[in-house]
Write an enzyme that holds these catalytic residues in place. Structure first.
Site, short mmCIF file in Angstrom:
data_model
loop_
_atom_site.label_atom_id
_atom_site.label_comp_id
_atom_site.label_asym_id
_atom_site.label_seq_id
_atom_site.Cartn_x
_atom_site.Cartn_y
_atom_site.Cartn_z
CE1 TYR A 112 -4.05 1.31 -0.67
CE2 TYR A 112 -3.54 2.78 1.14
CZ TYR A 112 -4.30 2.45 0.04
OH TYR A 112 -5.33 3.29 -0.35
NE ARG A 165 -7.91 12.51 -3.10
CZ ARG A 165 -8.14 12.55 -1.79
NH1 ARG A 165 -8.34 13.68 -1.20
NH2 ARG A 165 -8.19 11.46 -1.06
CE LYS A 183 -7.99 1.94 2.18
NZ LYS A 183 -7.68 3.36 2.22
CD GLU A 254 -9.41 4.04 -0.80
OE1 GLU A 254 -10.30 3.56 -0.07
OE2 GLU A 254 -8.40 4.60 -0.35
CG ASP A 255 -7.28 7.36 -3.38
OD1 ASP A 255 -7.57 7.80 -2.26
OD2 ASP A 255 -6.19 6.83 -3.62
CG ASP A 277 -10.56 4.34 4.17
OD1 ASP A 277 -11.01 4.17 5.32
OD2 ASP A 277 -9.35 4.35 3.91
CG ASP A 278 -10.07 8.77 0.26
OD1 ASP A 278 -9.01 8.21 0.54
OD2 ASP A 278 -10.70 8.55 -0.80
CG ASN A 419 -0.05 11.03 4.75
OD1 ASN A 419 0.57 10.91 5.78
ND2 ASN A 419 -1.30 10.66 4.62
P1 NAD Z 1 -7.33 18.53 -0.14
O1 NAD Z 1 -6.53 19.02 -1.27
O2 NAD Z 1 -8.74 18.15 -0.34
O3 NAD Z 1 -7.35 19.67 1.00
C1 NAD Z 1 -6.27 20.48 1.35
C2 NAD Z 1 -6.77 21.64 2.18
O4 NAD Z 1 -5.66 22.39 2.63
C3 NAD Z 1 -7.68 22.58 1.42
O5 NAD Z 1 -8.73 23.03 2.24
C4 NAD Z 1 -6.76 23.79 1.13
O6 NAD Z 1 -7.45 25.00 1.05
C5 NAD Z 1 -5.88 23.75 2.37
N1 NAD Z 1 -4.61 24.43 2.11
C6 NAD Z 1 -3.80 24.30 1.07
N2 NAD Z 1 -2.76 25.14 1.18
C7 NAD Z 1 -2.92 25.80 2.34
C8 NAD Z 1 -2.19 26.78 3.01
N3 NAD Z 1 -1.06 27.28 2.51
N4 NAD Z 1 -2.65 27.23 4.18
C9 NAD Z 1 -3.78 26.75 4.71
N5 NAD Z 1 -4.54 25.80 4.12
C10 NAD Z 1 -4.10 25.34 2.95
O7 NAD Z 1 -6.55 17.35 0.51
P2 NAD Z 1 -7.09 16.26 1.54
O8 NAD Z 1 -7.51 15.04 0.85
O9 NAD Z 1 -8.06 16.89 2.46
O10 NAD Z 1 -5.74 15.88 2.29
C11 NAD Z 1 -5.01 16.86 2.99
C12 NAD Z 1 -3.82 16.23 3.62
O11 NAD Z 1 -4.24 15.28 4.58
C13 NAD Z 1 -2.93 15.49 2.64
O12 NAD Z 1 -1.60 15.86 2.85
C14 NAD Z 1 -3.12 14.04 3.01
O13 NAD Z 1 -1.93 13.32 2.86
C15 NAD Z 1 -3.50 14.11 4.45
N6 NAD Z 1 -4.31 12.94 4.86
C16 NAD Z 1 -3.88 12.21 5.92
C17 NAD Z 1 -4.61 11.10 6.32
C18 NAD Z 1 -4.17 10.30 7.50
O14 NAD Z 1 -3.28 10.69 8.17
N7 NAD Z 1 -4.79 9.18 7.81
C19 NAD Z 1 -5.74 10.72 5.62
C20 NAD Z 1 -6.16 11.50 4.55
C21 NAD Z 1 -5.44 12.63 4.18
#
Ligand code: NAD
Length: 567
Positions: A112, A165, A183, A254-255, A277-278, A419
């Site tokens: 994964y 995505r 997954k 997913e994604d 899941d996301d 991430n």
């Molecule tokens: P996304 O692109 O949908 O959302 C990103 C958000 O961050 C948006 O609201 C954007 O406006 C904001 N953003 C971007 N640049 C910014 C800045 N300079 N200042 C403030 N806000 C800012 O992405 P997502 O799917 O919501 O994922 C976001 C992050 O969360 C990713 O890095 C992903 O790896 C991480 N994530 C972690 C887990 C986990 O730990 N289990 C799970 C899912 C996602």
């Protein structure tokens, strides 16, 4: 009277439908679920016409696993390891799962994220054998008919992506197939879903990735993505066809990009056994981390002030789940629970002043407060107890911000979830150092343990793998009609209460991932109990839910070939 002989497989995979024809000879060796390779006994080799088709010596599964590990360790690059494990999965699934389960911590990042991401990028180049199903725009109108091409009558879990995505890698089109496959491998290893009862799916609605469209080895349709009604109609044709063929199957989205992920979840969550899941899996695993932090702090969710840095699908999904948890814990309305949440996105604090530029999913969290342009301003004004980083922006939780937070809360709870590791809002080491070892820190990607001031800290990782396998197992085992927020809350709470005091002492808020089978069984039981309580389970309630769940879990073992004699 002559006795009639019938042949069958006594399959370790209980619940596998009886195979109408017992495969034999070379055909048997190419069936990844029945193939034992060199482990076929001499008697089986005779009866199944494979004597001579495999080397003479019979070996057991342990010896085979030993050979696999030798080969695996010879591979020098992670992608080669991925390819090697995929080809093992394609020829001998029981052995693949034995090896994966015995080396879960080492191999999860290979099958994964992050290595699967690289494999998806290279999908057209490393493609070897088909696995799962593809439904493309050119197939529209035929999806139900195509479902019958799948060779198994029973499917419990379907993971579907449109490849729009993939992890943090963007639009990978059909190359995204690596994600549902990976997954489902985690579902099988982590929760004991039967391999034969899983179905990875790509909905090939096209791709907007110009590199792929110009790539001769790309395996998807050569056109841009469907949009609007055409997109939703295609997804709907798939959902209805899958439900018609396997009414009890759980569909995991997913994604998908945010603009589709939220509307799809809203469209199907109340009428289809499904989840995203996301959005929900991430939400539940982070809620669990927050409940764990509350256990350490001996405090309540309703008393926290939570600032979210990032308001995308993950941020909103996490907030929705913490809101659901706060409501359950304190008998509050959603509006009351949301009062303690502040969102900050790329344009600043999410307030009603900005209504014109807010997407729908942010509106419930928009505040009537004065607009603030920087995170530091927000931390100064709100005085949060919990800071959630889901922005994808590295090093944005600065020393100044964390120090400001600690002025008002002795033990700041910091979730730095972006991430991969290089995108994390701050590192584990920074969080511990800047708070003098008082932070409760959780990351999205793994961080090494940190030595600080004579103490060893083990940062928790909010890995969705803690949650989704157990939720899927529970919901499908009791034949729930839908997956509710209460089920995710039950899953999160169960996980949080599986952390031992000695684990808490190291700074983590999650249990050891090597206990994943035990964790998944407990989560599945909690999900089932919730489904029964909510009147959503279609299977009669068993006397002992936990034993029932455990009896349904797959353990990697070879099927036994049996010759029955009937008069
Ligand atoms: P996304 O692109 O949908 O959302 C990103 C958000 O961050 C948006 O609201 C954007 O406006 C904001 N953003 C971007 N640049 C910014 C800045 N300079 N200042 C403030 N806000 C800012 O992405 P997502 O799917 O919501 O994922 C976001 C992050 O969360 C990713 O890095 C992903 O790896 C991480 N994530 C972690 C887990 C986990 O730990 N289990 C799970 C899912 C996602």
């Amino acid at each position: 009277m002559k006795k009639k002989q019938t042949r069958r497989w006594e399959i370790a995979q209980k619940g596998e439908e009886t195979l109408p024809v017992v495969r034999q000879g070379r055909e048997l060796l190419t069936d990844s679920l029945l193939n034992k390779g060199t482990a076929f006994s001499m008697e089986e080799r005779d009866k199944l016409k494979i004597r001579g088709l495999v080397p003479p010596r019979c070996v057991d599964m342990e010896t085979q696993a030993h050979r696999i590990m030798n080969n695996y360790n010879w591979k020098t690059s992670p992608l080669e390891k991925f390819i090697y494990l995929s080809s093992l999965q394609d020829r001998n699934e029981n052995l693949f799962y034995k090896v994966l389960m015995e080396n879960l911590i080492e191999m999860t990042p290979i099958v994964y994220t992050p290595v699967v991401g690289q494999a998806c990028q290279q999908f057209g180049h490393i493609y070897r054998r088909p696995r799962g199903m593809y439904f493309s725009t050119a197939d529209r109108g035929k999806f139900r008919e195509m479902m019958d091409n799948w060779p198994r009558n029973n499917v419990d879990i379907i993971v579907v992506t449109d490849g729009s995505r993939i992890l943090g890698l963007g639009d990978l089109g059909t190359n995204g197939m690596g994600i549902p496959i990976g997954k489902l491998s985690l579902y099988i290893a982590g929760a004991g879903i039967y391999p034969s009862r899983t179905l990875p799916v790509v909905l090939d609605v096209g791709t907007n990735n110009e590199n792929l469209l110009n790539e001769p080895l790309y395996l998807g349709s050569n056109h841009n993505r469907l949009t609007g009604d055409e997109f939703y109609e295609m997804v709907d044709e798939f959902v209805q066809a899958a439900k018609d063929r396997w009414p009890m199957a759980l569909i995991q989205f997913e994604d998908f990009t945010n603009d589709h992920a939220f509307p799809l979840l809203e469209k199907y969550r109340d009428n289809t056994l499904c989840f995203n899941d996301d959005i929900q899996g991430t939400g539940a695993v982070i809620l669990s981390g927050v409940i764990g932090a509350m256990r350490i702090l001996k405090n309540k969710l309703a008393e926290q002030k939570v600032v979210f840095y990032g308001a995308g699908s993950a941020g909103i999904g996490v907030a929705d789940m913490i809101v659901a948890g706060t409501m359950e814990e304190g008998n509050l309305t959603a509006e009351e629970a949301r009062k303690n949440f502040w969102f900050f996105d790329s344009k600043g604090l999410v307030t009603h002043q900005r209504d014109g530029d807010l997407t729908e999913h942010k509106i419930p969290y928009a505040r009537n407060d004065e607009f603030l342009p920087t995170l530091l301003d927000v931390v100064k004004s709100v005085k949060p107890t919990i800071l959630m980083g889901l922005s994808g922006q590295p090093q944005t939780f600065t020393k100044e911000i964390i120090k400001e937070m600690q002025k008002h809360t002795e033990r700041p709870v910091i979730f730095s979830l972006s991430n991969p590791t290089s995108k994390s809002e701050c590192t584990a080491e920074q969080a511990y150092k800047w708070t003098n070892g008082n932070a409760i820190f959780v990351s999205g990607s793994p961080f090494d343990k940190v030595e600080f001031d004579g103490k060893t800290y083990i940062p928790g990782q909010g890995n969705n793998m803690y949650i989704f396998p157990g939720v899927g197992l529970g919901a499908s085992t009791c034949q729930a009609t839908k997956v509710t927020d209460s089920m995710f809350y039950a899953a999160a709470k169960t996980l949080a209460y599986m952390v031992t005091d000695s684990e808490f002492e190291t700074g983590t808020v999650y249990p050891d991932l090597t206990k994943i089978r035990e964790i998944s069984a407990s989560i599945a039981s909690a999900v089932c109990r919730t489904a029964y309580a909510e009147g959503l389970a279609q299977l009669p309630i068993p006397d002992d839910i936990m034993s029932f769940i455990q009896s349904k879990m797959y353990h990697p073992d070879y099927p036994k070939y049996v010759l029955d004699e009937e008069d």
